[in-house]
Structure formats: C-alpha cells, structure tokens
Design an enzyme around this catalytic site. Structure first.
Site, PDB file in Angstrom:
ATOM      1  N   GLU A   1       0.905  -1.204  -0.008  1.00  0.00           N
ATOM      2  CA  GLU A   1      -0.057   0.011  -0.077  1.00  0.00           C
ATOM      3  C   GLU A   1       0.830   1.311   0.079  1.00  0.00           C
ATOM      4  O   GLU A   1       0.445   2.173   0.700  1.00  0.00           O
ATOM      5  CB  GLU A   1      -0.620   0.170   1.187  1.00  0.00           C
ATOM      6  CG  GLU A   1      -2.277  -0.586   1.122  1.00  0.00           C
ATOM      7  CD  GLU A   1      -2.772  -0.338  -0.409  1.00  0.00           C
ATOM      8  OE1 GLU A   1      -3.118  -1.438  -0.719  1.00  0.00           O
ATOM      9  OE2 GLU A   1      -3.044   0.641  -0.707  1.00  0.00           O
TER      10      GLU A   1
HETATM   11  C1  FAD Z   1       2.388  -9.818   0.083  1.00  0.00           C
HETATM   12  C2  FAD Z   1       2.198  -8.731  -0.705  1.00  0.00           C
HETATM   13  C3  FAD Z   1       1.123  -8.279  -1.075  1.00  0.00           C
HETATM   14  C4  FAD Z   1       0.866  -7.176  -2.129  1.00  0.00           C
HETATM   15  N1  FAD Z   1      -0.367  -6.948  -2.556  1.00  0.00           N
HETATM   16  C5  FAD Z   1      -0.663  -6.149  -3.642  1.00  0.00           C
HETATM   17  C6  FAD Z   1      -1.711  -5.984  -3.966  1.00  0.00           C
HETATM   18  O1  FAD Z   1      -2.963  -6.616  -3.764  1.00  0.00           O
HETATM   19  N2  FAD Z   1      -2.030  -5.357  -5.484  1.00  0.00           N
HETATM   20  C7  FAD Z   1      -0.790  -4.640  -5.874  1.00  0.00           C
HETATM   21  O2  FAD Z   1      -0.976  -4.067  -6.904  1.00  0.00           O
HETATM   22  N3  FAD Z   1       0.333  -4.626  -5.197  1.00  0.00           N
HETATM   23  C8  FAD Z   1       0.566  -5.511  -4.290  1.00  0.00           C
HETATM   24  N4  FAD Z   1       1.662  -5.557  -3.629  1.00  0.00           N
HETATM   25  C9  FAD Z   1       2.690  -4.781  -4.329  1.00  0.00           C
HETATM   26  C10 FAD Z   1       3.304  -3.679  -2.955  1.00  0.00           C
HETATM   27  O3  FAD Z   1       2.192  -2.624  -2.935  1.00  0.00           O
HETATM   28  C11 FAD Z   1       4.575  -3.065  -3.605  1.00  0.00           C
HETATM   29  O4  FAD Z   1       5.715  -4.283  -3.374  1.00  0.00           O
HETATM   30  C12 FAD Z   1       4.950  -2.039  -3.131  1.00  0.00           C
HETATM   31  O5  FAD Z   1       4.276  -0.829  -3.491  1.00  0.00           O
HETATM   32  C13 FAD Z   1       6.550  -1.624  -3.490  1.00  0.00           C
HETATM   33  O6  FAD Z   1       6.833  -1.883  -4.756  1.00  0.00           O
HETATM   34  P1  FAD Z   1       7.969  -2.537  -5.021  1.00  0.00           P
HETATM   35  O7  FAD Z   1       8.017  -4.000  -4.357  1.00  0.00           O
HETATM   36  O8  FAD Z   1       8.141  -2.748  -6.611  1.00  0.00           O
HETATM   37  O9  FAD Z   1       9.269  -1.769  -4.410  1.00  0.00           O
HETATM   38  P2  FAD Z   1      10.032  -0.413  -5.210  1.00  0.00           P
HETATM   39  O10 FAD Z   1       8.937   0.422  -5.764  1.00  0.00           O
HETATM   40  O11 FAD Z   1      10.888  -1.139  -6.036  1.00  0.00           O
HETATM   41  O12 FAD Z   1      10.632   0.255  -4.029  1.00  0.00           O
HETATM   42  C14 FAD Z   1      11.951  -0.072  -3.338  1.00  0.00           C
HETATM   43  C15 FAD Z   1      12.370   0.615  -2.409  1.00  0.00           C
HETATM   44  O13 FAD Z   1      12.747   2.206  -2.918  1.00  0.00           O
HETATM   45  C16 FAD Z   1      11.875   2.847  -2.376  1.00  0.00           C
HETATM   46  N5  FAD Z   1      11.265   4.023  -3.256  1.00  0.00           N
HETATM   47  C17 FAD Z   1      10.815   3.691  -4.675  1.00  0.00           C
HETATM   48  N6  FAD Z   1      10.518   4.685  -5.101  1.00  0.00           N
HETATM   49  C18 FAD Z   1      10.569   5.848  -4.119  1.00  0.00           C
HETATM   50  C19 FAD Z   1      10.576   7.105  -4.272  1.00  0.00           C
HETATM   51  N7  FAD Z   1      10.004   7.666  -5.230  1.00  0.00           N
HETATM   52  N8  FAD Z   1      10.793   7.870  -3.303  1.00  0.00           N
HETATM   53  C20 FAD Z   1      11.384   7.368  -2.065  1.00  0.00           C
HETATM   54  N9  FAD Z   1      11.625   6.012  -1.958  1.00  0.00           N
HETATM   55  C21 FAD Z   1      11.366   5.111  -2.997  1.00  0.00           C
HETATM   56  C22 FAD Z   1      10.839   2.043  -1.638  1.00  0.00           C
HETATM   57  O14 FAD Z   1      10.357   3.035  -0.579  1.00  0.00           O
HETATM   58  C23 FAD Z   1      11.627   0.973  -1.378  1.00  0.00           C
HETATM   59  O15 FAD Z   1      12.019   0.847  -0.137  1.00  0.00           O
HETATM   60  C24 FAD Z   1       1.891  -6.549  -2.603  1.00  0.00           C
HETATM   61  C25 FAD Z   1       3.155  -6.882  -2.127  1.00  0.00           C
HETATM   62  C26 FAD Z   1       3.557  -7.830  -1.429  1.00  0.00           C
HETATM   63  C27 FAD Z   1       4.829  -8.413  -1.018  1.00  0.00           C
END
Ligand code: FAD
Length: 599
Positions: free
Chosen positions: A441
């Site tokens: 989220e």
């Molecule tokens: C168990 C689980 C359930 C989930 N359920 C859903 C779901 O139902 N629907 C759905 O759509 N998604 C879902 N997700 C996805 C989840 O919302 C994302 O994993 C999350 O939004 C982060 O995206 P990412 O994993 O690609 O990390 P990234 O976006 O690659 O981020 C990696 C790191 O970089 C930081 N970062 C990235 N961009 C910025 C920025 N602009 N400024 C500062 N810091 C930044 C982040 O804070 C993080 O620490 C789920 C994930 C998991 C693991």
C-alpha cells in the site's frame, strides 16, 4: 498456543471519550449506531473472531494457500467454512450503504470491528479487506450500471475484490505500467498484461472475484498520466446478474513469502480479458487512490491489530514465566524466582506496547470518525476540516501505525526470550505477518513522501495548520487541570517541534533532497503529536471519571499512568526527530553510489 481477547472495554472507552460518538448521534448514519448496537457489534463480533477466526491463525500460517494445475487456489483448511460464517454474521456489511444491502453504520464502528478481525487472523481479514477497497472505488467512480452489477454481491461477501497495480517492472512508480487495454466494438476493453503480488487474486472463498486493474489505452501517455482503471470480473456477469463464462484471467502462480501465508499473493495473467472502464479514461490513478486511501487506513489497522495480539500474549507470558529476582529484592520469596514482570527492562517493552497500541487505537478510530464526518458533518466547514485531517493523517496512520505494530511484535517476541523464536509459541508468526504492512500500500518511506510532498503543501498548508490549532486548543484547555497539566505541557513542546520542523522544510525547499531526507522523521514526529493528542484526551477523560467516582479506579489509574509513560518516554523523541530533519540531506546524499560498497 497464543491467546486473544478482543479489547472491548478499551474500544468502548475510546468511542465514548476520544471519538465522542454521542455528539454525532443526529448525523446521517450515526442514528444506526446506538450504544446498544455498538455493544452488540463489539461483543458479538469480538466473540466471532475469537472463536472462529483466531483458531485458524496458526494452522493457516503452517498450511498456506495451494495453487492447483488448473490455476485454481485453495485456502487453508477451515477458511471456507469460517468465511461462510463471516458472511452470515453480517460483520462484513456494517458500514456499507443501505441501498446495496449494507447496514449503513459509521466507519468508526466497522473500523473497531476490523481491528479485532486483524488481531484474530490478519491473513483471513485481508480477503474482505481488499473487497472493501474495491467497493469504495466502484461507488466513487463506477457507472450506475457497474455499481448495480457488482457492488451488492461484493457487499454481501458473495464476491471478492482485488486491486491490481503492481507489475514486475513497476512498483512504487505506477507510470511504468505496461498492461494494455484495447477498446472493443461493444464498448468493453481487451486487457492484456501481467500483474504480480496481487493479494486475494485467486481463492476458493467466493463464487466470483472482481478485479480492479490499472492499464493503459492505445496512444495514452507512457506515464502516470496515461493510466486508466478497469473492472475485470473473474467470471463474466450476464445482464440479468447471473454468472456467465470464465474471463481470460488466471492465476499463474502464488508467491512463497515471509508471512500472511493464508492470504494468496498471486501472479495474475490477463490474456485479452474483458474489462470495462471505471470513471474517465486516463483518470485511473485518481480512482485507484480512493481505493488506496481506504486500504491505507486498513493497513494502518494491521499494525495495531497484530501489535495488540502480540502484546496480549507477551503480558501473559511475563506473568507465567519466572526468571531471576526483582532488583529491589525477591517479590515472591516462596517461589524459586520472580515473574518476568518484576524486571524494569521487561516492563519497558510491555509499557511501550501498551502505550502505542492504546494510543494507535484511539488515533485509528478518531481517523475513521473523520472519514465519516467528511460526508456526514453538519456544516461545510466541518466537512472540510474532516477531509483535511483524513488526507493529512492517512499516511501517518499507515506509516507510523505499521512501523509501531512491527516494533511491538518484535518486542513482544523479545519478552519470550528464546521461546519467542520458536514457532509453536506463535510470536515469530506475528513478527512475520506484521512486516508486510510496512511495505505494501505504498512503502512507509513513500507514505512519508506523500505526507511531506503532497499533504503538507496542499491548500497552502491548511490541513497541518488545522492540526496545530486543534492541538493548541486542547493543550490550553488541559493545562489548567492538575491531572493533565504535565502531559499538556509536553504535548505543547512536541507540537512546537513539529511546527519548527514544518517551518524548516518551508525554508529549505531549494534542495528537494532535504524534503526526501527528512520526510520519514517528520512522519514519526507527526505520529507522536497526533497520538499524544489522543493520550491527552484519554487522560482527561480518565481523570474526570476518577474524580466523579465513576468507573473502575484501578483501570483508570492504569490509563493515567500509561499517558504519563507516553509523555515521559515517547514525547521527548520529538526533539530528536526535529534535529534529524534539520540535519538536512547532505550527509545522506554526499557519498557517490560506487563508494557504498566497502569491499
Ligand atoms: C505480500 C504482498 C502483497 C501485495 N499486495 C498487492 C496487491 O494486492 N495489489 C498490488 O497492486 N500490489 C500489491 N503488492 C505490491 C506492493 O504494493 C509493492 O511491493 C509496493 O508498493 C512497493 O513496490 P516494489 O515492491 O516494486 O518496490 P519499489 O517500488 O521497487 O521500491 C523499492 C524501495 O525503494 C523505495 N522507493 C521507490 N520509489 C521511491 C521514491 N519515489 N521515493 C522514495 N523512495 C522510493 C521504496 O520505499 C522501497 O524501499 C503486494 C506486495 C506484497 C509483498
């Protein structure tokens, strides 16, 4: 085996004295929530989650979900029957609109119940939780036909809902979405792409699943400005409401993950699936944000819910386990050792958990009240204030709520010593389950950026000014009362640190990295002030009740002492957070990336 008792007395105290529900009795929706009805929801709902959902928490974690060769997914043993009972209980329809079969109670009531459900079984609670987010988006942006077609069965719990944002190359940065939506002659769209990490994407609890999917239409800008939202049912729904063919959407696999094993986290493949535009083309992000805001408050509650159940078990363990002697001499000389409760360091962990869970409960319920007042308040002025507070506090409730929930879960585990690390005691599951709430989220770092980058400057800082004013007024009123004067003074100081940090941001905008470097500390600083305000209200109420001879004196004394703990041991952190913010970005950003690895 862990235990769980819904904290009904504390919830009632908050609803009565912090939220002040009786003041709103004449507003739309609130008339459906008489004290008797709320009691029934808390007592009966609490009993249901404790007796039906909680016993499935450990077994569900051990068994997890299973994907079969045909793409279907089964939830752990007992989940299907428990879900049927949940639907029959009506607990899922508490604050849903009456015209679609809901009970039209205020959000604040369903939020109180939701906390209990999460404590009992977070993985289970996510199935209806995601559905509620999808309902919110359809009610806000869906056409009347879409609402009629999907919403009643989602509210009743017969159909589930999901949110599909994430793709392999696209997490936080939704502009990178590749899923395509091609318009069809019949007005529908053909959706093609792969979504990953989709919570409750496929399961056996409901007869249909309504996916809300972000995708780009042909020619749309390849950025967040080009995103549209689509409703894509797993099974197509005929015009007469009956279920038709299976849509071209399937679960390719389920993730093996750290916690919430009983909630299916799916890779979803859309292979020319039939979908329909929700709201306007290329305005999908705004529509999805409605869903995400509802979901963010729900995720904040996950921090509280898991923290609460972990804390309850740590308290029990500290009573039962005997090790060492009190520093002041044996507390129970007839026993070979004293209980863990005599050790100040164990108390430190328990008080930290107690102060934050009770404070966060108050903040979450007061936040939920603002969601209600946004639409139900008597005047436009009050509606605007509520909307401002919801916007400002949503990232705080999500970010601080889940950081603290995880912290509480690990400290509760620490109270168990080595037994906390052993699976059968259940504490390591709470740590694993709580961890995800800080990530999804929008990660907590991204919540902090939302707070500082978007919520603070909106409308020339109107929302944060409103918070400062509210805290200032309540501090002034409480300072004259001996029982709350010290707490009020410390809150005033913390509020001053927050004001100074806000001012520092305004004066240091020339380097945007200053904002990014300080945002996380700022979110926690605001969390201390907002939760401190809740503690001031709780302490004022406890002192008044005590003075009038009403209520259980020992319980009220414990409330007052916990307020004091928050004032003396948590509020001083506000000054350190401000100084971190004022340190700026330089030391954070100065080292070139290639020098980070020391080898
Ligand atoms: C168990 C689980 C359930 C989930 N359920 C859903 C779901 O139902 N629907 C759905 O759509 N998604 C879902 N997700 C996805 C989840 O919302 C994302 O994993 C999350 O939004 C982060 O995206 P990412 O994993 O690609 O990390 P990234 O976006 O690659 O981020 C990696 C790191 O970089 C930081 N970062 C990235 N961009 C910025 C920025 N602009 N400024 C500062 N810091 C930044 C982040 O804070 C993080 O620490 C789920 C994930 C998991 C693991």
């Amino acid at each position: 085996m862990p235990q769980y008792t819904p904290p009904v007395r504390d919830t009632r105290f908050v609803l009565e004295h912090v939220v002040g529900l009786d003041r709103y009795a004449n507003l739309p929706g609130f008339q459906n929530a008489s004290p008797e009805t709320i009691d029934a929801v808390l007592e009966e709902g609490g009993k249901f989650v404790a007796e039906v959902l909680f016993p499935l928490n450990q077994s569900g974690d051990q068994e997890g979900c299973t994907r079969h060769d045909d793409g279907s997914v089964t939830t752990p043993k007992g989940f299907k029957d428990a879900y049927r009972q949940f639907v029959e209980s009506g607990c899922g329809t508490l604050s849903a609109p009456a015209e679609y079969g809901g009970q039209a109670m205020p959000h604040v009531v369903s939020t109180a119940f939701q906390e209990y459900m999460i404590s009992a079984n977070m993985a289970f609670a996510m199935y209806p939780g995601l559905t509620h987010g999808a309902i919110a988006a359809l009610l806000a942006k869906g056409s009347p036909e879409q609402q009629k077609k999907y919403v009643p069965n989602m509210i009743s719990g017969h159909w589930g809902g999901t949110m599909n944002l994430t793709e392999p190359q696209c997490g936080t940065d939704l502009g990178l979405i590749r899923t395509k939506a091609e318009p069809q002659a019949d007005g529908s769209y053909s959706i093609t792409g792969t979504k990953i990490f989709i919570s409750s994407g496929e399961h056996d609890l409901t007869e249909n699943i309504i996916h809300l999917v972000l995708a780009k239409t042909p020619g749309a800008p390849d950025s967040s400005k080009g995103i549209s939202l689509f409703v894509v049912p797993k099974i197509l729904v005929n015009d007469d409401g009956s279920l038709g063919e299976h849509n071209a959407v399937s679960c390719g696999s389920i993730e093996h993950k750290m916690g919430i094993h009983a909630n299916s986290t799916c890779v979803m493949n859309y292979d020319g699936a039939k979908g329909w535009l929700v709201g306007e083309e290329m305005k999908g992000l705004a529509a999805m944000f409605i869903m995400m805001n509802a979901a963010r408050l729900g995720v904040g509650l996950q921090g509280l819910g898991v923290g609460e159940v972990a804390y309850q078990n740590a308290v029990q363990y500290a009573h039962d386990r005997r090790q060492g002697r009190a520093l002041t001499g044996p507390a129970e000389p007839n026993e070979k050792a004293d209980s863990l409760f005599v050790h100040p360091d164990v108390r430190r962990m328990l008080m930290h958990a107690k102060a934050w869970t009770e404070g966060l409960r108050a903040l979450a319920l007061w936040g939920a009240l603002q969601v209600d007042l946004e639409t139900a308040a008597a005047s436009d002025e009050e509606k605007q204030l509520a909307a401002d507070l919801v916007g400002l506090l949503t990232p705080v409730i999500k970010g601080v709520g889940t950081d603290k929930g995880y912290e509480i879960a690990t400290e509760a585990q620490q109270v168990y010593g080595g037994h906390g690390y052993i699976a059968e005691w259940g504490m390591e599951q709470y740590v694993r389950d709580a961890r995800i709430s800080m990530i999804y989220e929008g990660t907590n770092g991204v919540q902090a950026m939302d707070l500082v980058g978007r919520k603070l400057p909106a409308n020339a800082g109107r929302a944060v000014q409103a918070l400062f004013k509210l805290v200032g007024e309540e501090v002034a009123a409480a300072k004259g009362d001996e029982a709350t004067a010290d707490l009020a003074g410390r809150l005033e100081k913390a509020n001053g640190e927050l004001q100074a940090a806000t001012m520092w941001f305004l004066q240091n905008l020339t380097n945007p990295n200053n904002i990014g470097a300080g945002a996380y500390s700022y979110m926690h600083l605001m969390g201390i002030v907002a939760t401190g305000l809740m503690w001031l209200r709780m302490a004022s109420a406890a002192a008044k009740l005590k003075a009038s001879g009403e209520g259980d004196t020992a319980w009220l004394d414990a409330k007052l002492t916990t307020a004091r703990y928050f004032a003396e041991r948590v509020m001083p952190e506000a000054g350190a957070l401000r100084r971190k913010i004022e340190g700026g970005a330089e030391a954070i950003m100065a080292i070139p990336p290639e020098l980070f690895a020391v080898a």
